[in-house]
Design a protein around this motif. Structure first.
Motif, PDB file in Angstrom:
ATOM      1  N   ASP A 161       0.847  -1.187   0.000  1.00 46.38           N
ATOM      2  CA  ASP A 161       0.000   0.000   0.000  1.00 46.38           C
ATOM      3  C   ASP A 161       0.889   1.245   0.000  1.00 46.38           C
ATOM      4  OD1 ASP A 161      -2.473   1.579   0.463  1.00 46.38           O
ATOM      5  OD2 ASP A 161      -1.522   1.956   2.405  1.00 46.38           O
ATOM      6  N   ASN A 199      -0.474  -5.132   0.535  1.00 46.09           N
ATOM      7  CA  ASN A 199      -1.845  -5.003   0.046  1.00 46.09           C
ATOM      8  C   ASN A 199      -2.549  -6.364   0.104  1.00 46.09           C
ATOM      9  OD1 ASN A 199      -0.804  -6.428  -2.119  1.00 46.09           O
ATOM     10  ND2 ASN A 199      -0.717  -4.651  -3.473  1.00 46.09           N
ATOM     11  N   ARG A 243      -8.268  -2.311   1.836  1.00 44.95           N
ATOM     12  CA  ARG A 243      -8.736  -1.183   1.021  1.00 44.95           C
ATOM     13  C   ARG A 243      -9.377  -0.181   1.959  1.00 44.95           C
ATOM     14  NH1 ARG A 243     -11.888  -5.487   0.475  1.00 44.95           N
ATOM     15  NH2 ARG A 243     -14.119  -5.320   1.002  1.00 44.95           N
TER      16      ARG A 243
END
Length: 749
Positions: free
Chosen positions: A325, A332, A400
């Motif tokens: 990220d 991620n 996310r």
């Protein structure tokens, strides 16, 4: 030096003759002829002096010599005038020799001079002037021929020699020279044309070279710079603009990497500027095949090189960007799963662990309230705190948005849910600092055990997501169980049916009476009821589903329109009992629904006395500034605002300040223990006193016994609501037969 002077003087700067033309040529020819003539007369003068010739002849010779020298000096400024005078001198001298001298050699000299006149005239003037001189020489030729005939000295050999001399000198040579001069003039004209084209091409090349759009150098194979455009000069020298002539590329650039051959001969090479080593310049070579020179295009890659260096120094190359990220530098989703699966593969037999997904609550509101930059700071600070508090064996990733995932190896003690919940709460920060301010944090967590709930990272994440869906404001931590999947499927099916029911307006309004202490009905609360497949779905169930699916604004709009239509009929029948309508908060965030409420009361001012708005205090959006602003607008337009479920929210006292409410509803959880629980009695009593001090009306809901009703009335509660008085019933019950039931309840005045 003397030879250079003679060359410059007699050739009259012949190098520039293309530009100066015929005048330069004539001046040069005149000077040469004058100089030769002076030399002849000078030799003659010397001969006369040594031979002790006649003084008159010496004086005449000296006079001519002086005259010629004067003409030579005069030719510097007045070429044409000097040429004319020179021809006159030649003609005069020749005529004098023919007329005054009886010597044969004098006659020959005179004729040679006259016969040379057309050639000299052609050199000094035009071709027409030369023809005129040819015609003029016919006169002396005829005179000499007549003279010889009178003297009976006709000699055939002498005559033909004289004729040959006349034709050669007077006609042949001038015509030949004229032809040569014409050819030279044609060549000069052609050269002028070529010169002009060359200049045009050179100018075009110069313009193209200067305006290539990129810094460009022209150099030979040895690296000597032949030319540089303005952009190249500015790039390599900055504002100083040094001269590049006779300099070499190695004087300005140094290759970053060593090359086997001269670096400027490479097709592509990276260099640094010698005067500024932190400036990186890329050279792209183009070979000019006709001349063998190189055109070098320079590109300033300093900024790109700096970015590459920064990426390398922080180990964020393209490969890392695909796995981590950008904001938090955590793995991620894909890389997080890869790391966990690799850990499981390495320690499958002995590994026990748990995965949990953390979702930061109310983050959208934080984003709107504090801005994107500060919201990103919240995420970054949370990630750093999480990494600091968890052990090195834990794997942390950002999925996310505001979702983080953690996989933690567990010991035997933490396999118990209570212990694991304590561990998770201990690593979640209660507050985060943002720009010097402390921000309270709330979370929702979905938890799944490795082995029991999933065999790999993907299964564990999926089950954590399911558990997360069932976390609530009271139960922040939710554990996965196998029944959740069935619940989610059922909820999905219910959502599809609910969406259809909302669109088809199948959800109905029911009314529950609210009574005064004397038992008289004084108002109603409007409640939504949905019957699915012959069974009623609890409002708490389908309202929650509608909120998740974003159906609340449309549902509220349908119900409000139906309610206002009924209230319009009651208004005509003089039925003045108000009805309270519940809002969860999501509706007020919707611009269309808010505009509808404003338009309804604007078109029907009497709604101010007939419809109340109940705001559920437990709603997560009720603390948003936009909600408060819109509630103030609705209050100013005349709506009565009630705070529903008071005391169960997160900022109850703050709501009393921020929301312009004039009605306070005591939640059933405080009413149900009455009258036996003295603590709840004290809470209700203090709440009623607080409302009275603020000038607010109090409604108690959930009353199920006479004792509760009697106590609440004694404590000063204005309005009572609950099953003890009446259960909710369909709106149609109150409107049937021309609102007969409503009229029976003495609501007509």
């Amino acid at each position: 030096m003397f030879i250079d002077f003679l060359k410059t003087y007699f050739l009259a700067d012949s190098d520039s003759s293309i530009g100066k033309g015929q005048k330069t040529f004539q001046q040069s020819a005149l000077r040469i002829l004058l100089a030769l003539t002076i030399c002849i007369f000078a030799i003659s003068e010397l001969h006369s002096l040594f031979a002790h010739s006649d003084i008159a002849l010496i004086g005449l010779n000296t006079l001519y010599l002086s005259l010629l020298v004067g003409l030579l000096l005069l030719s510097n400024k007045y070429t044409k005038v000097t040429a004319v005078l020179f021809l006159l001198v030649l003609i005069t001298t020749s005529i004098l020799l023919l007329s005054l001298s009886n010597e044969s050699y004098a006659e020959k000299y005179a004729l040679v001079s006259l016969y040379s006149l057309p050639l000299i005239t052609r050199l000094l003037f035009s071709f027409k002037a030369s023809l005129a001189a040819m015609a003029f020489n016919l006169l002396p030729f005829c005179l000499i021929a007549i003279k010889n005939n009178d003297l009976e000295q006709i000699d055939t050999t002498s005559f033909y020699f004289q004729l040959l001399t006349f034709v050669t000198l007077n006609i042949g040579l001038p015509l030949a020279v004229s032809r040569i001069i014409q050819m030279l003039e044609n060549n000069v004209s052609h050269m002028r044309l070529l010169y002009k084209k060359l200049n045009d091409n050179y100018a075009m090349y110069e313009e193209f070279f200067e305006n290539t759009g990129t810094p460009t150098l022209l150099c030979d194979q040895k690296g000597k710079i032949l030319k540089a455009n303005q952009l190249a000069r500015e790039l390599l020298t900055g504002a100083e603009q040094h001269d590049f002539v006779d300099s070499s590329i190695i004087d300005w650039l140094t290759p970053v990497h060593e090359t086997k051959k001269a670096f400027w001969q490479s097709s592509l090479v990276e260099c640094t500027l010698k005067q500024k080593s932190d400036m990186y310049i890329e050279i792209r070579r183009v070979t000019l095949t006709q001349h063998g020179h190189y055109a070098l295009h320079l590109h300033n890659n300093t900024q790109l090189y700096a970015i590459q260096q920064e990426l390398e120094s922080t180990q964020q190359t393209n490969s890392r960007l695909a796995h981590f990220d950008l904001l938090t530098l955590l793995p991620n989703h894909r890389h997080f799963c890869t790391q966990i699966n690799q850990r499981i593969k390495e320690q499958d037999k002995h590994l026990t662990g748990a995965m949990f997904i953390i979702r930061i609550s109310q983050f959208k509101l934080l984003n709107k309230q504090y801005g994107k930059d500060n919201a990103n700071k919240v995420i970054l600070n949370f990630a750093k705190t999480l990494q600091k508090k968890l052990s090195d064996q834990a794997i942390i990733g950002r999925l996310r948005g505001v979702k983080f995932a953690c996989f933690v190896p567990l010991g035997q003690a933490y396999l118990i849910q209570k212990n694991l919940s304590t561990l998770i709460r201990s690593v979640l920060p209660n507050q985060i600092m943002v720009n010097g301010s402390r921000l309270n944090m709330d979370y929702q967590v979905g938890i799944a055990y490795y082995h029991t709930d999933g065999k790999n990272a993907e299964e564990l994440l999926e089950h954590c997501e399911m558990a997360l869906e069932y976390s609530t404001s009271t139960e922040r931590l939710s554990y996965y169980n196998h029944n959740l999947e069935n619940k989610l499927v059922e909820e999905h099916k219910l959502g599809l049916k609910l969406s259809s029911a909302v669109k088809n307006k199948e959800i109905c309004i029911w009314l529950q009476p609210q009574v005064s202490p004397n038992g008289q009905i004084c108002s109603f609360e409007a409640l939504a009821r949905w019957q699915n497949d012959g069974k009623f779905v609890p409002p708490t169930t389908f309202i929650k589903v509608a909120e998740k699916l974003g159906l609340l604004p449309l549902l509220a709009e349908n119900l409000v329109r139906e309610l206002v239509a009924t209230l319009s009929e009651w208004h005509k029948e003089h039925i003045y009992t108000p009805v309270a309508f519940n809002l969860a908060g999501q509706e007020l965030m919707n611009d269309t629904f808010f505009a509808l409420l404003m338009a309804l009361i604007s078109d029907n001012p009497w709604l101010a006395d007939m419809m109340e708005l109940e705001i559920t205090e437990t709603s997560s959006v009720m603390t948003h500034p936009l909600i408060h602003k819109r509630l103030r607008s609705l209050s100013q337009y005349g709506y009565s605002i009630a705070i529903d479920d008071f005391g169960t929210g997160q900022a109850s006292l703050g709501q009393l300040v921020d929301i312009p409410a004039n009605i306070l509803k005591i939640d059933r959880r405080f009413v149900s223990p009455l009258p036996g629980d003295q603590r709840h009695v004290d809470i209700v009593k203090s709440t009623i006193q607080l409302a009275e001090s603020l000038g607010m009306k109090v409604i108690a809901e959930g009353i199920e016994t006479k004792e509760q009703a009697t106590l609440l009335a004694a404590l000063g509660c204005n309005t009572l609501q609950g099953y003890y008085f009446a259960k909710p019933s369909p709106l149609s019950d109150w409107t049937a037969q021309d609102n007969a039931k409503a009229k029976e309840l003495r609501m007509v005045y």
